[in-house]
Structures are given as C-alpha cells and as structure tokens.
Design a protein around this motif. Structure first.
Motif, PDB file in Angstrom:
ATOM      1  N   ALA A 250       0.828  -1.209   0.000  1.00 49.70           N
ATOM      2  CA  ALA A 250       0.000   0.000   0.000  1.00 49.70           C
ATOM      3  C   ALA A 250       0.861   1.258   0.000  1.00 49.70           C
ATOM      4  O   ALA A 250       0.556   2.239  -0.696  1.00 49.70           O
ATOM      5  CB  ALA A 250      -0.930  -0.010   1.210  1.00 49.70           C
ATOM      6  N   MET A 251       1.954   1.245   0.771  1.00 51.45           N
ATOM      7  CA  MET A 251       2.837   2.411   0.807  1.00 51.45           C
ATOM      8  C   MET A 251       3.523   2.624  -0.538  1.00 51.45           C
ATOM      9  O   MET A 251       3.711   3.763  -0.988  1.00 51.45           O
ATOM     10  CB  MET A 251       3.876   2.236   1.913  1.00 51.45           C
ATOM     11  CG  MET A 251       3.282   2.143   3.316  1.00 51.45           C
ATOM     12  SD  MET A 251       2.257   3.569   3.739  1.00 51.45           S
ATOM     13  CE  MET A 251       3.501   4.843   3.845  1.00 51.45           C
ATOM     14  N   ARG A 252       3.917   1.524  -1.211  1.00 51.40           N
ATOM     15  CA  ARG A 252       4.514   1.665  -2.542  1.00 51.40           C
ATOM     16  C   ARG A 252       3.505   2.251  -3.529  1.00 51.40           C
ATOM     17  O   ARG A 252       3.855   3.069  -4.384  1.00 51.40           O
ATOM     18  CB  ARG A 252       5.018   0.307  -3.046  1.00 51.40           C
ATOM     19  CG  ARG A 252       6.350  -0.117  -2.458  1.00 51.40           C
ATOM     20  CD  ARG A 252       6.966  -1.250  -3.270  1.00 51.40           C
ATOM     21  NE  ARG A 252       6.081  -2.409  -3.352  1.00 51.40           N
ATOM     22  CZ  ARG A 252       6.052  -3.403  -2.476  1.00 51.40           C
ATOM     23  NH1 ARG A 252       6.879  -3.376  -1.434  1.00 51.40           N
ATOM     24  NH2 ARG A 252       5.221  -4.425  -2.635  1.00 51.40           N
ATOM     25  N   SER A 253       2.261   1.807  -3.402  1.00 51.64           N
ATOM     26  CA  SER A 253       1.233   2.352  -4.287  1.00 51.64           C
ATOM     27  C   SER A 253       1.031   3.852  -4.046  1.00 51.64           C
ATOM     28  O   SER A 253       0.852   4.626  -4.987  1.00 51.64           O
ATOM     29  CB  SER A 253      -0.084   1.608  -4.078  1.00 51.64           C
ATOM     30  OG  SER A 253      -1.086   2.116  -4.930  1.00 51.64           O
ATOM     31  N   ILE A 254       1.085   4.278  -2.777  1.00 48.02           N
ATOM     32  CA  ILE A 254       0.976   5.713  -2.460  1.00 48.02           C
ATOM     33  C   ILE A 254       2.141   6.470  -3.092  1.00 48.02           C
ATOM     34  O   ILE A 254       1.959   7.542  -3.695  1.00 48.02           O
ATOM     35  CB  ILE A 254       0.946   5.929  -0.936  1.00 48.02           C
ATOM     36  CG1 ILE A 254      -0.350   5.377  -0.342  1.00 48.02           C
ATOM     37  CG2 ILE A 254       1.102   7.406  -0.599  1.00 48.02           C
ATOM     38  CD1 ILE A 254      -0.397   5.429   1.159  1.00 48.02           C
ATOM     39  N   GLU A 255       3.335   5.918  -3.004  1.00 51.97           N
ATOM     40  CA  GLU A 255       4.518   6.572  -3.583  1.00 51.97           C
ATOM     41  C   GLU A 255       4.378   6.717  -5.094  1.00 51.97           C
ATOM     42  O   GLU A 255       4.654   7.789  -5.673  1.00 51.97           O
ATOM     43  CB  GLU A 255       5.763   5.766  -3.242  1.00 51.97           C
ATOM     44  CG  GLU A 255       7.046   6.348  -3.831  1.00 51.97           C
ATOM     45  CD  GLU A 255       8.255   5.460  -3.569  1.00 51.97           C
ATOM     46  OE1 GLU A 255       9.359   5.839  -4.008  1.00 51.97           O
ATOM     47  OE2 GLU A 255       8.086   4.400  -2.949  1.00 51.97           O
ATOM     48  N   GLU A 256       3.934   5.647  -5.767  1.00 52.78           N
ATOM     49  CA  GLU A 256       3.804   5.692  -7.222  1.00 52.78           C
ATOM     50  C   GLU A 256       2.741   6.688  -7.662  1.00 52.78           C
ATOM     51  O   GLU A 256       2.942   7.456  -8.617  1.00 52.78           O
ATOM     52  CB  GLU A 256       3.482   4.295  -7.746  1.00 52.78           C
ATOM     53  CG  GLU A 256       4.616   3.292  -7.543  1.00 52.78           C
ATOM     54  CD  GLU A 256       4.188   1.873  -7.884  1.00 52.78           C
ATOM     55  OE1 GLU A 256       3.007   1.697  -8.259  1.00 52.78           O
ATOM     56  OE2 GLU A 256       5.017   0.954  -7.773  1.00 52.78           O
ATOM     57  N   SER A 257       1.594   6.668  -6.993  1.00 51.92           N
ATOM     58  CA  SER A 257       0.511   7.566  -7.405  1.00 51.92           C
ATOM     59  C   SER A 257       0.857   9.026  -7.139  1.00 51.92           C
ATOM     60  O   SER A 257       0.561   9.903  -7.961  1.00 51.92           O
ATOM     61  CB  SER A 257      -0.787   7.187  -6.685  1.00 51.92           C
ATOM     62  OG  SER A 257      -0.629   7.288  -5.277  1.00 51.92           O
ATOM     63  N   THR A 258       1.502   9.310  -6.002  1.00 55.67           N
ATOM     64  CA  THR A 258       1.871  10.704  -5.722  1.00 55.67           C
ATOM     65  C   THR A 258       2.972  11.187  -6.656  1.00 55.67           C
ATOM     66  O   THR A 258       2.984  12.363  -7.049  1.00 55.67           O
ATOM     67  CB  THR A 258       2.326  10.855  -4.265  1.00 55.67           C
ATOM     68  OG1 THR A 258       3.357   9.884  -3.980  1.00 55.67           O
ATOM     69  CG2 THR A 258       1.170  10.652  -3.304  1.00 55.67           C
ATOM     70  N   LEU A 288      -4.112   2.007 -18.146  1.00 53.12           N
ATOM     71  CA  LEU A 288      -5.264   1.662 -17.324  1.00 53.12           C
ATOM     72  C   LEU A 288      -4.987   0.517 -16.347  1.00 53.12           C
ATOM     73  O   LEU A 288      -5.439   0.574 -15.189  1.00 53.12           O
ATOM     74  CB  LEU A 288      -6.448   1.310 -18.235  1.00 53.12           C
ATOM     75  CG  LEU A 288      -7.781   1.044 -17.552  1.00 53.12           C
ATOM     76  CD1 LEU A 288      -8.218   2.249 -16.733  1.00 53.12           C
ATOM     77  CD2 LEU A 288      -8.857   0.685 -18.581  1.00 53.12           C
ATOM     78  N   PRO A 289      -4.271  -0.557 -16.725  1.00 52.50           N
ATOM     79  CA  PRO A 289      -3.983  -1.613 -15.731  1.00 52.50           C
ATOM     80  C   PRO A 289      -3.260  -1.093 -14.491  1.00 52.50           C
ATOM     81  O   PRO A 289      -3.558  -1.530 -13.372  1.00 52.50           O
ATOM     82  CB  PRO A 289      -3.112  -2.600 -16.525  1.00 52.50           C
ATOM     83  CG  PRO A 289      -3.529  -2.415 -17.944  1.00 52.50           C
ATOM     84  CD  PRO A 289      -3.809  -0.953 -18.072  1.00 52.50           C
ATOM     85  N   GLU A 290      -2.334  -0.164 -14.667  1.00 52.39           N
ATOM     86  CA  GLU A 290      -1.632   0.409 -13.510  1.00 52.39           C
ATOM     87  C   GLU A 290      -2.604   1.163 -12.610  1.00 52.39           C
ATOM     88  O   GLU A 290      -2.530   1.079 -11.381  1.00 52.39           O
ATOM     89  CB  GLU A 290      -0.533   1.346 -14.004  1.00 52.39           C
ATOM     90  CG  GLU A 290       0.259   2.008 -12.882  1.00 52.39           C
ATOM     91  CD  GLU A 290       1.280   2.991 -13.414  1.00 52.39           C
ATOM     92  OE1 GLU A 290       1.842   3.761 -12.606  1.00 52.39           O
ATOM     93  OE2 GLU A 290       1.499   3.009 -14.647  1.00 52.39           O
ATOM     94  N   LEU A 291      -3.542   1.908 -13.228  1.00 52.48           N
ATOM     95  CA  LEU A 291      -4.546   2.624 -12.445  1.00 52.48           C
ATOM     96  C   LEU A 291      -5.419   1.655 -11.657  1.00 52.48           C
ATOM     97  O   LEU A 291      -5.715   1.879 -10.469  1.00 52.48           O
ATOM     98  CB  LEU A 291      -5.404   3.474 -13.385  1.00 52.48           C
ATOM     99  CG  LEU A 291      -6.584   4.230 -12.761  1.00 52.48           C
ATOM    100  CD1 LEU A 291      -6.100   5.255 -11.756  1.00 52.48           C
ATOM    101  CD2 LEU A 291      -7.415   4.897 -13.854  1.00 52.48           C
TER     102      LEU A 291
END
Length: 415
Positions: A250-258, A288-291
């Motif tokens: 989840a933290m990696r996903s936050i880093e990528e999206s920000t 889209l798959p990444e989103l």
C-alpha cells in the motif's frame, strides 16, 4: 495652469519627441534617391522641384513601411518611447493571408506621418530654441533682433528676456504636440486591424481552452491521487502489524501515485507560468492496468472488462478516455458504498465505449451514498470533456443500489 504644464514635465513627452527625431534621421538615406528626378528635370520651376522631391521622398518612406519587419520595429519602439499599449503583431500562421488595401497602407501612412512630424518638429523647435537662447540682448535687457527667411522681429528694453522665455516655452509646446499626435495615431494605425483582432481573439480562445483542459487534467489527477492515497494509508495503518507485506504494498502504491501526480502538477505549473515545461504526461488507455492496480491496493474490488485494441486508439482520444475513467473510478471509490466496481472499455472501429458501475447506499468502503457528489466539478467537468469530444454522456442511478457512468466517444482506428 498647473494641469496644462504637466505634459511639459512628463518624460514620455520628450521620449516621444526623440522617437520622432529618430524617424526623421532614419529617412535621410532615402533623400538622395528622391533627388534624382529633380536633378534630371532642371528646367522645372523651383517650387515644382521641391514638391516633386517631397512627394517622392514620402513615397519611398511609405514603401519601407510595407515590410513586416518595419512594423514590428515601430510597434516595439512605440511601446517603449510613446508608452502606448500596442499588442505584438499577429504571427504569420495566424494572420490573414491577404490583408485588405486599407489595412495594408496603415503602417506606411503612420511611418510617413512619423517622419513628417519628426522633421517639422525638429526644425520648429530648433528655430525657437535658437531664437530664445541666441538673441543678442535676450538676457541683458538691451535691444534684440531676430531675422529668419527675410522676416525680422525687434525687441527692445526689458521685453527681450520675456521673448526668449516665450520661444523656449513654444519649443516645449511643439514637443508636446508632436508626442501627442504620435501617441494618438499609433493605436489607430499601428494597432491590430479588424482581421488581426479576430485572429488575436481566436488565439486567446485557444489559450483559454488549453487552460481549461489543464484545469480538468489537474483536477482528475490530484483528486484521484488524494482519494487513493487516503484510503491506502488507512489500509496500511490497519494491517501494519498483521500483514506487513500488504502494508508495504500500500505504501509503494501511495509513492507511485503521488509521483505521477507531481509530474502532472509540474507540467501544468510550467505551462501556466509560460515557461517551457518538460514532456507532457501522456497517460493513455495503455496505463489503465496500472490505475486499476492502485485501486486494488486501496482495498477496492475492481472487475474490468476490456475489449478491442486499446493501444490503437488515437493519442488525444486515448488520453481523454483515461482521464474520464480515472475520474469515474475516483468518485466510485470516494462516494460509493463498497462492493465491486465494474469497469468496461470497448474499442470498436466506430466508437469507444466506457462505463463505470458501482454500488450505492450507506456504509461500506467508500463511506458515501452515491457515485458522485451533489456539488463540485466532477460530473460537470466530465460532461464538458465528453461534449468537446462530440461524444455521448450519461450518469445516474442504474437500478435501486447501483450508479452507472456511461460514455461513448467517436473514434477512428488506424487501418
């Protein structure tokens, strides 16, 4: 009286006169060419020869004014020296291909007026200053006499200094008159023509449309990132002790999206500052798959249905479709009531169909009562974006506990 003296004290008056004198001096190289016909026609009366030289000289000055470079230089100089707010000339790509006759001769007419005022003002002020400052008795109170072209004026007694000061004030008044005429005529003759004003209006409209598009892009990107990051942070906090692997994901996903949102923000700010921004973010349907993965890390259940060759959709339409889906998914995550989010993307030769369906109600992961807020710019912005793409937009309840966003965009796939 003090109000009448204000133009004499303004620096713009004398910078405008300097501009006029520069125009007069710049016309001197054309004088020898204007003298050639008069030299060839020596038998003509003197008045006719003088008139011929002046007419030919003005004609040559006007021909110089036909050049686009001349007009650009005059506009820049008038802005700085006359303090006249003139817009830049319309770019060649935006300017009308064939300006009308009246528009074509506006700059030559102004240049001839500019040169004529420069010579008339320069000669007049020179004579007046010479008369005021060089009178034999102008400052001693003795007899003073001025002779010019056979015209003689004699001033005796204490009036000589009054005449001298009067000549100097008249010279200043001529400077005011010259600068005022140039300042009055510059917007009318150097300003944009009616066709150029239409071109400028079209450019401003395109700029406003681009700014509006950037605002939508920033709203979609930042809104999605904040929503997803908030939910992902909550999920990471809940499973930090029980499932460290899920928390790290989840933290990696936050880093990528920000990081992606910061790229969008840097690009938009660079454009708004009118600086050369870096490469524009090009998120398309292929991203889209990444989103969808980022939404899954936020705890959402996503059920995608993708059909057709999405990578073959044209770039502009593909980017718009990505932003539409991003906004729809963000609002489903933020305002939905949990449960699976159905995403459908179908690319066909004649159209691109997009839909996002989610549950509504109270409670659940989304902690909301619908797919979209009752106020704000999300739904309105999506409808406007679709309208600009000449597509069809539909959003509303789909049954008793479902909300459906459906969009159809016309598309042409490469053969």
């Amino acid at each position: 009286m003090i109000k009448g003296l204000r133009p004499l004290l303004r620096g713009s008056t004398y910078s405008g006169v300097f501009f006029a004198y520069c125009g007069a001096l710049a016309s001197l190289p054309l004088l020898p060419f204007a003298l050639l016909p008069a030299l060839a026609w020596r038998s003509a009366p003197e008045a006719v020869q003088i008139a011929l030289v002046l007419v030919l000289w003005a004609a040559l000055v006007g021909v110089v004014g036909l050049a686009r470079t001349t007009r650009r230089m005059l506009i820049v100089s008038a802005r700085r020296l006359l303090r006249v707010p003139l817009p830049d000339p319309v770019a060649a790509a935006s300017a009308p291909a064939a300006p009308s006759g009246a528009d074509r001769w506006r700059t030559p007419l102004w240049l001839v007026l500019h040169v004529a005022l420069g010579w008339a003002g320069g000669l007049t002020t020179g004579v007046l200053l010479a008369a005021g400052l060089a009178m034999p008795g102008g400052w001693t109170g003795t007899e003073a006499r001025a002779n010019l072209f056979g015209w003689s004026v004699q001033v005796t007694g204490g009036w000589s200094w009054v005449a001298a000061i009067g000549c100097v004030l008249l010279a200043a008044a001529v400077c005011v008159a010259v600068a005022s005429v140039l300042r009055w005529s510059a917007p009318r003759l150097l300003g944009p023509s009616s066709a150029e004003r239409l071109a400028l209006a079209a450019e401003r409209e395109l700029l406003l449309a681009e700014r509006n598009r950037l605002a939508h892009e920033l709203h979609d990107s930042i809104g999605h990132t904040l929503t997803a990051a908030t939910i992902q942070a909550a999920v990471a906090g809940e499973v930090l002790s029980a499932d460290p692997v899920a928390a790290r994901a989840a933290m990696r996903s936050i880093e990528e999206s920000t990081r992606a949102a910061l790229e969008d923000l840097d690009y938009v700010l660079g454009v708004l500052r009118e600086e050369k921004a870096g490469t524009a973010p090009t998120r398309t349907l292929t991203d889209l798959p990444e989103l969808l993965d980022r939404l899954r890390h936020a705890g959402a259940v996503v059920e995608p249905e993708l059909s057709g060759e999405l990578e073959q959709v044209q770039g502009t339409l593909s980017r718009a479709a990505y932003r539409i889906l991003q906004e729809g998914l963000t609002n489903a995550l933020r305002h939905g009531a949990g449960g699976p989010i159905e995403v459908r993307v179908a690319a066909a030769p004649d159209g691109l169909e997009l839909s996002v369906v989610n549950r509504t109600g109270t409670g659940g992961a989304g902690a909301g009562s619908g797919a979209f807020p009752t106020s704000g710019h999300g739904l309105t912005g999506l409808a406007e974006r679709v309208r600009l793409l000449h597509g069809e937009f539909e959003a509303g309840p789909d049954g008793s506990q479902r909300w459906r966003l459906a969009v159809r965009l016309p598309v042409r796939l490469p053969a």
